[in-house]
Every structure is written in C-alpha cells, then in structure tokens.
Enzyme design. Structure first.
Site, PDB file in Angstrom:
ATOM      1  N   ASP A  28      87.487  84.373   0.433  1.00 52.55           N
ATOM      2  CA  ASP A  28      86.687  85.399  -0.234  1.00 52.55           C
ATOM      3  C   ASP A  28      86.507  86.595   0.698  1.00 52.55           C
ATOM      4  O   ASP A  28      86.708  87.750   0.316  1.00 52.55           O
ATOM      5  CB  ASP A  28      85.322  84.813  -0.622  1.00 52.55           C
ATOM      6  CG  ASP A  28      84.439  85.841  -1.321  1.00 52.55           C
ATOM      7  OD1 ASP A  28      84.938  86.542  -2.215  1.00 52.55           O
ATOM      8  OD2 ASP A  28      83.254  85.942  -0.950  1.00 52.55           O
ATOM      9  N   TYR A  41      81.293  76.688  -1.677  1.00 53.87           N
ATOM     10  CA  TYR A  41      80.941  77.220  -2.991  1.00 53.87           C
ATOM     11  C   TYR A  41      80.467  76.122  -3.936  1.00 53.87           C
ATOM     12  O   TYR A  41      79.779  76.402  -4.913  1.00 53.87           O
ATOM     13  CB  TYR A  41      82.154  77.908  -3.641  1.00 53.87           C
ATOM     14  CG  TYR A  41      82.299  79.370  -3.332  1.00 53.87           C
ATOM     15  CD1 TYR A  41      82.392  79.820  -2.017  1.00 53.87           C
ATOM     16  CD2 TYR A  41      82.361  80.313  -4.347  1.00 53.87           C
ATOM     17  CE1 TYR A  41      82.539  81.159  -1.736  1.00 53.87           C
ATOM     18  CE2 TYR A  41      82.516  81.654  -4.077  1.00 53.87           C
ATOM     19  CZ  TYR A  41      82.605  82.072  -2.771  1.00 53.87           C
ATOM     20  OH  TYR A  41      82.761  83.413  -2.500  1.00 53.87           O
TER      21      TYR A  41
HETATM   22  C1  IPM Z   1      85.709  86.931  -5.835  1.00 56.84           C
HETATM   23  C2  IPM Z   1      84.256  87.233  -6.087  1.00 56.84           C
HETATM   24  C3  IPM Z   1      83.571  85.956  -6.572  1.00 56.84           C
HETATM   25  C4  IPM Z   1      83.683  84.931  -5.459  1.00 56.84           C
HETATM   26  C5  IPM Z   1      82.125  86.139  -7.009  1.00 56.84           C
HETATM   27  C6  IPM Z   1      81.997  87.167  -8.114  1.00 56.84           C
HETATM   28  C7  IPM Z   1      81.520  84.832  -7.444  1.00 56.84           C
HETATM   29  O1  IPM Z   1      83.665  87.737  -4.944  1.00 56.84           O
HETATM   30  O2  IPM Z   1      86.400  86.491  -6.773  1.00 56.84           O
HETATM   31  O3  IPM Z   1      86.160  87.137  -4.717  1.00 56.84           O
HETATM   32  O4  IPM Z   1      82.877  84.912  -4.540  1.00 56.84           O
HETATM   33  O5  IPM Z   1      84.610  84.126  -5.517  1.00 56.84           O
HETATM   34 MG    MG Z   2      85.030  88.144  -3.368  1.00 54.73          MG
END
Ligand code: IPM
Ligand code: MG
Length: 382
Positions: free
Chosen positions: A254, A148
C-alpha cells in the site's frame, strides 16, 4: 465491424463509488465501449453501489447480494470509494471496509500495480528526469492478509488507559501463492524479483523471506534480491529503474505503491488489477481500479485524471477478458493522447505551461483517448 453482432459479450460489474469515482468510471466506460465497437465485442454492465453511496442508500458499505453479483461477473470495474463524512474515528461503518470485504470475499489475493513512465510525462515527475526515465516496474502487493485483516484489531480500555492492537498474520499458503505469482511475472519480464520485507524486526517477514528462498529453486532463470522496506523506500526514489517485479505484504505494498506513483508523474496515472485464482470463460477473475482514492476535494469538478481508470480497463481486457491486443491498443491510445499534449491539471502541475499542451478536464481527456483509439484502429493519422 460495428454493424455486426458482437462475437462475445462480457458481463461486467461496474462500481462507480464515491468522490471522483463516478467521473473517472464514466470516462473509462466510454473507452471500453469504443474498444468494443472497434474490435467487435459487447459489454453488459451491471452497476452496483459500494462505499459511502451504499451506506447512504442501504446502511452498509456493500450488500451481500452485490458481493454475489461481483462474484458472478467476468470482472469488476471499480472507481474509488471513501468519503470524509465517515472519517470519525468512532464511526461504525466505513466505506473502506466494503472494499476490503470485496477483496477478501472475492479471494483477490494479488494486487498488480505496474508503474511505467510515459516518455512525455518524464518532466511531470518531481523526481529528476535522469532517474525516472526508463522506469518499468510492477509492484505485486499481497491483498487479503497481513495487518489489514488480522484479528484482534481493536481498542480496549485497561486500568492503565486505552490500549490498541492490530494483528499481522500470514499463513504459509498465503505467502507462497503471491510469491509464486511474483516469480511468474518476473519470468515474463526482465527476470528480476525484489522481495520486500522487514526481516530484521518482524517474525512475519522472516517467514516471508524463508518462503521466497524455498520457491526460488523453481525459478532458476529469475534473479532474486531481498530488501528491507525502509531501505527499499529510499532506493525507489534514488534508483527506480533498477526494479522489475517487487513482491511484498499488504501494508508495505500500500505504502510503496503510492510512493512509486510519484515516479509516473501523478497518482492519476496508475492502474491496478486485483486477481484471484478463479478462472472465468475468458481469463482470470479480477477487480480493476485506479490506485488513487476518491479525492473528495476535487470531486464533481471534471478535473480528475481518468487515465488510471482507463489503463485499469486495459488491464481488465488483458487479464480477465483474454483480449491482450485490445489492451495494447488502449495503452497506445493513452500514449498517443499524451503525446498530442492533452493534460489534466495533475499532469500540468509539475511542469507548468508548456507549448503544445492542451489543458483538458476528465471527460475531454477520455474523449481524446476514444478518438485516438478509433484513429489507431483505422491506422489513420489524426
Ligand atoms: C489502496 C487504498 C486502500 C488500501 C484503502 C482505500 C482501503 O489505499 O487500494 O491502496 O489501503 O488498500
Ligand atoms: Mg493505498
């Protein structure tokens, strides 16, 4: 207690955000206000815009001064962000970047996503009842590293055509602190830790696994297993009740947490806490949000399930505000409301109409939790 001055007032930043965010946050706030009246504490709210609404208002997903406001609060209560208007792959600003920036700038390295199955929702899960009954697991997702955040992350044009790179980096320190938290949490629960990786392919996973083994001797009371993420995704549906605490890197967390939410009957049931190392006067600083997104397709219709947000409020009371008993009272009120048959549409879907079910919208569901909380505090029956 309600006519006395509150013993303590918490300073909270609230971020309604985009899509269904404002609706579920409105319900969540009413439950927290009610908890304050019943248990004798006050809340001072500072509302800030983050996400698509902030891009519209200020041209950026989150302003520097609003990041500072979050950092100065006792905790952040967060709805959801994301807006299809910014889905264009060429868009320069995206709502999601603002959430990632908040996580990073506030040093919220650990995301706790508990998955429990409310007994009366067992039938709402598409997974067979015999498999979901008794599920009680906690996903600990690393939140400020990995793919990320690694650099470079970009598209390039080369003589051979377009090329793209995303980078997965972790420092030893980043892995160790979240792994240790996983062990600590396991110690307070059923003492089993599942570390999820892809060590048969990824170098990052091999260091992850090595560090889990290095930390392990400090927690002789905790049983540890390593699982490859692909096989783990399968086991999560085949035998979900075997899991206790599961620790993993950002992207794996995620993905597996959305998968795990299916066990709970609906994505609308799952709360989360994002925690860092900073202590406030009352507990650990953190950001609390439902794991569902902004769900633009159902926004503004009063049909979103507010329970994940309400349960995130309970996590906030437990982790950041030093009020574990109040957190429990809210969780009990949610369970009582469900047992009374209240169902938002997402919870009705899997089982269809059943006798005793009361179909309600977002605000009515939150009001029912408020009523259950007040009744529970009086020790009364409804
Ligand atoms: C989560 C969401 C987020 C992520 C997005 C909205 C950036 O999917 O909190 O799981 O990928 O972390
Ligand atoms: Mg998510």
């Amino acid at each position: 207690m309600s006519d006395q001055a509150p013993a303590v007032t918490y300073r909270l930043v609230v971020v309604p955000g985009d899509g269904i965010g404002p609706e579920v946050i409105s319900g969540g706030r009413r439950v927290l206000e009610a908890a304050g009246r019943v248990f004798g504490f006050g809340i001072e709210w500072t509302e800030v815009k983050v996400g698509g609404v902030a891009i519209d208002a200020y041209g950026v997903g989150v302003r520097d001064e609003d990041v500072d406001r979050c950092a100065a609060a006792d905790a952040v209560y967060f709805g959801a962000i994301g807006d299809p208007r910014f889905n264009d792959p060429k868009a320069k600003v995206r709502p999601e970047q603002a959430l990632l920036r908040l996580r990073k700038d506030l040093c919220l390295y650990a995301n706790l996503r508990p998955v429990t199955v409310q007994p009366c929702l067992v039938a709402s899960s598409p997974v067979r009842e015999s498999l979901v009954a008794g599920v009680d697991l906690m996903i600990v997702r690393e939140l400020t590293g990995g793919i990320y955040f690694g650099k470079p992350s970009e598209q390039r044009v080369t003589p051979a055509g377009r090329e793209v790179v995303d980078t997965l980096t972790y420092t030893e320190h980043e892995i160790r602190r979240v792994v240790k938290l996983g062990f600590e949490l396991a110690r307070g629960r059923r003492k089993k830790l599942t570390s999820v990786d892809k060590a048969n392919v990824l170098e990052s996973s091999r260091l992850w696994r090595t560090i889990v083994e290095e930390v392990r001797p400090d927690y002789p009371d905790v049983t540890v297993e390593h699982r490859l993420v692909d096989a783990c995704a399968m086991a999560l549906i085949q035998r979900p009740a075997q899991f206790d605490v599961m620790v993993m890197e950002n992207l794996f967390g995620d993905i597996l947490s959305d998968e795990a939410s299916v066990l709970a009957g609906s994505l609308g049931m799952l709360p989360s806490a994002s925690l860092g190392e900073r202590r406030t006067a009352h507990g650990l600083f953190g950001l609390y949000e439902p794991i569902h997104g902004s769900a633009p397709d159902i926004a503004g219709k009063d049909i979103a399930n507010p329970l994940a947000t309400i349960l995130s409020g309970a996590m906030m009371l437990r982790w950041s505000l030093g009020k574990a008993a109040v957190a429990q009272a809210i969780e009990a009120a949610v369970a009582a409301t469900l047992a009374d048959g209240y169902r938002t549409p997402d919870l009705v879907a899997a089982t269809g109409d059943q006798p005793g079910q009361r179909k309600v919208g977002t605000q009515a569901m939150a009001d029912a939790v408020v009523a259950a909380l007040e009744a529970g505090a009086k020790g009364g029956q409804r």
